[in-house]
Each structure stands twice: as structure tokens, then as C-alpha cells.
Design a protein around this motif. Structure first.
Motif, PDB file in Angstrom:
ATOM      1  N   LEU A  74       0.835  -1.200   0.000  1.00  0.00           N
ATOM      2  CA  LEU A  74       0.000   0.000   0.000  1.00  0.00           C
ATOM      3  C   LEU A  74       0.880   1.265   0.000  1.00  0.00           C
ATOM      4  CD1 LEU A  74      -2.876   1.159   0.156  1.00  0.00           C
ATOM      5  CD2 LEU A  74      -2.635   1.122   2.642  1.00  0.00           C
ATOM      6  N   LYS A  75       1.952   1.257   0.790  1.00  0.00           N
ATOM      7  CA  LYS A  75       2.870   2.398   0.806  1.00  0.00           C
ATOM      8  C   LYS A  75       3.490   2.614  -0.570  1.00  0.00           C
ATOM      9  CE  LYS A  75       4.229   1.929   5.635  1.00  0.00           C
ATOM     10  NZ  LYS A  75       5.311   1.507   6.544  1.00  0.00           N
ATOM     11  N   GLN A  76       3.877   1.527  -1.231  1.00  0.00           N
ATOM     12  CA  GLN A  76       4.444   1.640  -2.572  1.00  0.00           C
ATOM     13  C   GLN A  76       3.433   2.257  -3.535  1.00  0.00           C
ATOM     14  OE1 GLN A  76       5.658  -2.330  -3.555  1.00  0.00           O
ATOM     15  NE2 GLN A  76       7.446  -2.282  -2.217  1.00  0.00           N
ATOM     16  N   ASN A  77       2.190   1.814  -3.443  1.00  0.00           N
ATOM     17  CA  ASN A  77       1.143   2.371  -4.303  1.00  0.00           C
ATOM     18  C   ASN A  77       0.937   3.857  -4.020  1.00  0.00           C
ATOM     19  OD1 ASN A  77       0.551   0.039  -5.721  1.00  0.00           O
ATOM     20  ND2 ASN A  77      -1.037  -0.604  -4.295  1.00  0.00           N
ATOM     21  N   PHE A  78       0.985   4.240  -2.754  1.00  0.00           N
ATOM     22  CA  PHE A  78       0.793   5.641  -2.378  1.00  0.00           C
ATOM     23  C   PHE A  78       1.929   6.507  -2.908  1.00  0.00           C
ATOM     24  CE2 PHE A  78       1.026   9.207   0.685  1.00  0.00           C
ATOM     25  CZ  PHE A  78      -0.228   9.749   0.440  1.00  0.00           C
ATOM     26  N   VAL A  79       3.176   6.024  -2.784  1.00  0.00           N
ATOM     27  CA  VAL A  79       4.324   6.778  -3.286  1.00  0.00           C
ATOM     28  C   VAL A  79       4.236   6.904  -4.808  1.00  0.00           C
ATOM     29  CG1 VAL A  79       6.844   6.716  -3.583  1.00  0.00           C
ATOM     30  CG2 VAL A  79       5.827   6.252  -1.345  1.00  0.00           C
ATOM     31  N   ARG A  80       3.873   5.822  -5.471  1.00  0.00           N
ATOM     32  CA  ARG A  80       3.699   5.857  -6.925  1.00  0.00           C
ATOM     33  C   ARG A  80       2.619   6.875  -7.311  1.00  0.00           C
ATOM     34  NH1 ARG A  80       2.312   0.557  -7.919  1.00  0.00           N
ATOM     35  NH2 ARG A  80       4.483   0.028  -7.584  1.00  0.00           N
ATOM     36  N   TYR A  81       1.532   6.889  -6.564  1.00  0.00           N
ATOM     37  CA  TYR A  81       0.440   7.838  -6.789  1.00  0.00           C
ATOM     38  C   TYR A  81       0.950   9.279  -6.688  1.00  0.00           C
ATOM     39  CZ  TYR A  81      -3.639  10.658  -5.418  1.00  0.00           C
ATOM     40  OH  TYR A  81      -4.587  11.637  -5.307  1.00  0.00           O
ATOM     41  N   VAL A  94       2.467  23.411 -16.869  1.00  0.00           N
ATOM     42  CA  VAL A  94       3.469  23.996 -17.757  1.00  0.00           C
ATOM     43  C   VAL A  94       2.945  24.086 -19.195  1.00  0.00           C
ATOM     44  CG1 VAL A  94       5.749  23.616 -18.796  1.00  0.00           C
ATOM     45  CG2 VAL A  94       5.432  23.336 -16.338  1.00  0.00           C
ATOM     46  N   LEU A  95       2.347  23.020 -19.694  1.00  0.00           N
ATOM     47  CA  LEU A  95       1.910  22.981 -21.095  1.00  0.00           C
ATOM     48  C   LEU A  95       0.587  23.703 -21.347  1.00  0.00           C
ATOM     49  CD1 LEU A  95       2.851  19.323 -22.111  1.00  0.00           C
ATOM     50  CD2 LEU A  95       4.115  21.423 -22.587  1.00  0.00           C
ATOM     51  N   PHE A  96      -0.373  23.510 -20.453  1.00  0.00           N
ATOM     52  CA  PHE A  96      -1.725  24.018 -20.712  1.00  0.00           C
ATOM     53  C   PHE A  96      -2.159  25.119 -19.744  1.00  0.00           C
ATOM     54  CE2 PHE A  96      -1.695  19.452 -21.926  1.00  0.00           C
ATOM     55  CZ  PHE A  96      -1.733  19.630 -23.293  1.00  0.00           C
ATOM     56  N   LYS A  97      -1.314  25.463 -18.808  1.00  0.00           N
ATOM     57  CA  LYS A  97      -1.624  26.480 -17.790  1.00  0.00           C
ATOM     58  C   LYS A  97      -2.895  26.130 -17.005  1.00  0.00           C
ATOM     59  CE  LYS A  97       1.203  29.962 -19.617  1.00  0.00           C
ATOM     60  NZ  LYS A  97       2.331  29.159 -19.857  1.00  0.00           N
ATOM     61  N   SER A  98      -3.200  24.840 -16.957  1.00  0.00           N
ATOM     62  CA  SER A  98      -4.367  24.345 -16.226  1.00  0.00           C
ATOM     63  C   SER A  98      -4.044  22.924 -15.763  1.00  0.00           C
ATOM     64  CB  SER A  98      -5.591  24.329 -17.145  1.00  0.00           C
ATOM     65  OG  SER A  98      -6.646  23.651 -16.524  1.00  0.00           O
ATOM     66  N   ALA A  99      -4.572  22.545 -14.627  1.00  0.00           N
ATOM     67  CA  ALA A  99      -4.282  21.217 -14.082  1.00  0.00           C
ATOM     68  C   ALA A  99      -5.508  20.313 -14.118  1.00  0.00           C
ATOM     69  CB  ALA A  99      -3.759  21.351 -12.669  1.00  0.00           C
ATOM     70  N   ASN A 100      -6.485  20.638 -14.943  1.00  0.00           N
ATOM     71  CA  ASN A 100      -7.738  19.878 -14.948  1.00  0.00           C
ATOM     72  C   ASN A 100      -7.535  18.393 -15.232  1.00  0.00           C
ATOM     73  OD1 ASN A 100      -9.200  22.134 -14.354  1.00  0.00           O
ATOM     74  ND2 ASN A 100      -9.707  22.602 -16.487  1.00  0.00           N
ATOM     75  N   PHE A 101      -6.784  18.068 -16.284  1.00  0.00           N
ATOM     76  CA  PHE A 101      -6.578  16.665 -16.640  1.00  0.00           C
ATOM     77  C   PHE A 101      -5.839  15.929 -15.526  1.00  0.00           C
ATOM     78  CE2 PHE A 101      -3.976  13.371 -18.776  1.00  0.00           C
ATOM     79  CZ  PHE A 101      -5.020  12.559 -19.218  1.00  0.00           C
ATOM     80  N   GLY A 102      -4.767  16.540 -15.020  1.00  0.00           N
ATOM     81  CA  GLY A 102      -3.987  15.926 -13.945  1.00  0.00           C
ATOM     82  C   GLY A 102      -4.800  15.750 -12.673  1.00  0.00           C
ATOM     83  N   LEU A 103      -5.630  16.726 -12.341  1.00  0.00           N
ATOM     84  CA  LEU A 103      -6.463  16.614 -11.137  1.00  0.00           C
ATOM     85  C   LEU A 103      -7.528  15.533 -11.291  1.00  0.00           C
ATOM     86  CD1 LEU A 103      -6.910  20.347 -10.100  1.00  0.00           C
ATOM     87  CD2 LEU A 103      -5.584  18.585  -8.940  1.00  0.00           C
ATOM     88  N   THR A 104      -8.065  15.401 -12.493  1.00  0.00           N
ATOM     89  CA  THR A 104      -9.065  14.354 -12.737  1.00  0.00           C
ATOM     90  C   THR A 104      -8.451  12.975 -12.507  1.00  0.00           C
ATOM     91  OG1 THR A 104     -10.158  15.758 -14.364  1.00  0.00           O
ATOM     92  CG2 THR A 104     -10.672  13.409 -14.424  1.00  0.00           C
ATOM     93  N   ILE A 105      -7.280  12.776 -13.075  1.00  0.00           N
ATOM     94  CA  ILE A 105      -6.588  11.487 -12.882  1.00  0.00           C
ATOM     95  C   ILE A 105      -6.254  11.290 -11.401  1.00  0.00           C
ATOM     96  CG2 ILE A 105      -4.451  10.232 -13.363  1.00  0.00           C
ATOM     97  CD1 ILE A 105      -4.591  11.356 -16.204  1.00  0.00           C
ATOM     98  N   ALA A 106      -5.794  12.347 -10.731  1.00  0.00           N
ATOM     99  CA  ALA A 106      -5.452  12.249  -9.313  1.00  0.00           C
ATOM    100  C   ALA A 106      -6.673  11.883  -8.471  1.00  0.00           C
ATOM    101  CB  ALA A 106      -4.846  13.558  -8.827  1.00  0.00           C
TER     102      ALA A 106
END
Length: 157
Positions: A74-81, A94-106
Motif C-alpha cells: 500500500l505504501k508503494q502504491n501511495f508513493v507511486r500515486y 506547464v503545457l496548458f496552464k491548467s491542471a484539470n486533466f492531472g487533477l481528474t486522474i489524481a
């Protein structure tokens, strides 16, 4: 004081009496045999009980190892996350000046990780027992394979 006690009551009373005895240290095997004899417990019954107790102790240790293995995974999965999502959000910023895609995945991955966490710490379920049995079998197969390779690579004359 009652004249008769149930078996469970006798066990609890004797356990308390031994604990309050005030003697530091462990009991020897001879002392165990003497106590059993005084209580009218046959050596065969004592041997069976001791064998059963040792088996339970071994299983308890294996369960502790399994629980450590699950927490480490579980710790390994959390660090990977954390690493992957930090990188995705940074790239999105950096690329899109928005974090929408990254936040959705997160968020989606975080939900999955939360469910895995709950599953890891839920130890009174049938699924836990199945996972433990599979882990134990995998471990035993690994030991057998290692022994077989050791015998093949290091034959004794």
C-alpha cells in the motif's frame, strides 16, 4: 464463592493467578509438565495442546508478515500515486496552464487508492482470509522452488 466453575472461568482464574504470582521469567518445560500433572492433565493431552499452540503461534507470525507485506504494498502504491500525479499536474500546468486533466486522474486514482487502503485494513473478512491463503501458498511454492534449485545446483555427494 461458587462451588463449581466453568472451564472458561477456571482458565481465566488460573491465568490471573499465574500472572500475579510475581515471578519474573519464563516457565521451564519441566515446570509445565509438573503443573499439568498437578491439574490431572495427561502428558499426551499436554503434548497435543502444545503442538496446537505452536501451530497457532506459527500462523500468527505468518499473519503478521502478511499484514506487513500488505501495508508495504500500500505504501508503494501511495508513493507511486504521489510521484505520477505530481508529474502529471506539473506537466499540465506547464503545457496548458491548467491542471484539470492531472487533477481528474489524481481524483480517480485517489478513490481507487482509498478503496485499496480500506481493503488492506479490513481484516475480518472472507476476502482477507482468501488473500492470506493465496499469499501463504505463493510463499510455500517459492520456498519449494528455491529448495529444488539449491539441490540441483549444490548436490550433496
Amino acid at each position: 464463592m461458587p462451588e463449581y466453575y466453568s472451564q472458561e472461568d477456571v482458565q481465566q482464574i488460573l491465568q490471573l493467578a499465574i500472572a500475579k504470582r510475581g515471578i519474573d521469567g519464563d516457565f521451564s518445560r519441566v515446570q509445565l509438565l509438573e503443573m499439568a500433572d498437578e491439574l490431572g492433565i495427561s502428558p499426551d493431552s499436554l503434548q497435543q495442546a502444545e503442538t496446537q499452540w505452536l501451530a497457532k503461534q506459527d500462523e500468527f507470525k505468518e499473519r503478521q508478515q502478511f499484514d506487513i507485506y500488505r501495508r508495504d504494498r500500500l505504501k508503494q502504491n501511495f508513493v507511486r500515486y504521489l510521484i505520477v500525479n505530481f508529474f502529471l499536474i506539473l506537466v499540465n500546468l506547464v503545457l496548458f496552464k491548467s491542471a484539470n486533466f492531472g487533477l481528474t486522474i489524481a481524483l480517480i486514482w485517489g478513490l481507487i487508492l482509498a478503496l485499496k487502503t480500506w481493503k488492506t485494513y479490513e481484516m475480518d473478512s472472507e476476502e482477507y482470509e482468501n488473500s492470506f491463503s493465496k499469499w501463504r501458498l505463493k510463499k510455500q511454492i517459492g520456498k519449494s522452488i528455491n529448495l529444488a534449485f539449491d539441490k540441483l545446483l549444490n548436490p550433496k555427494p
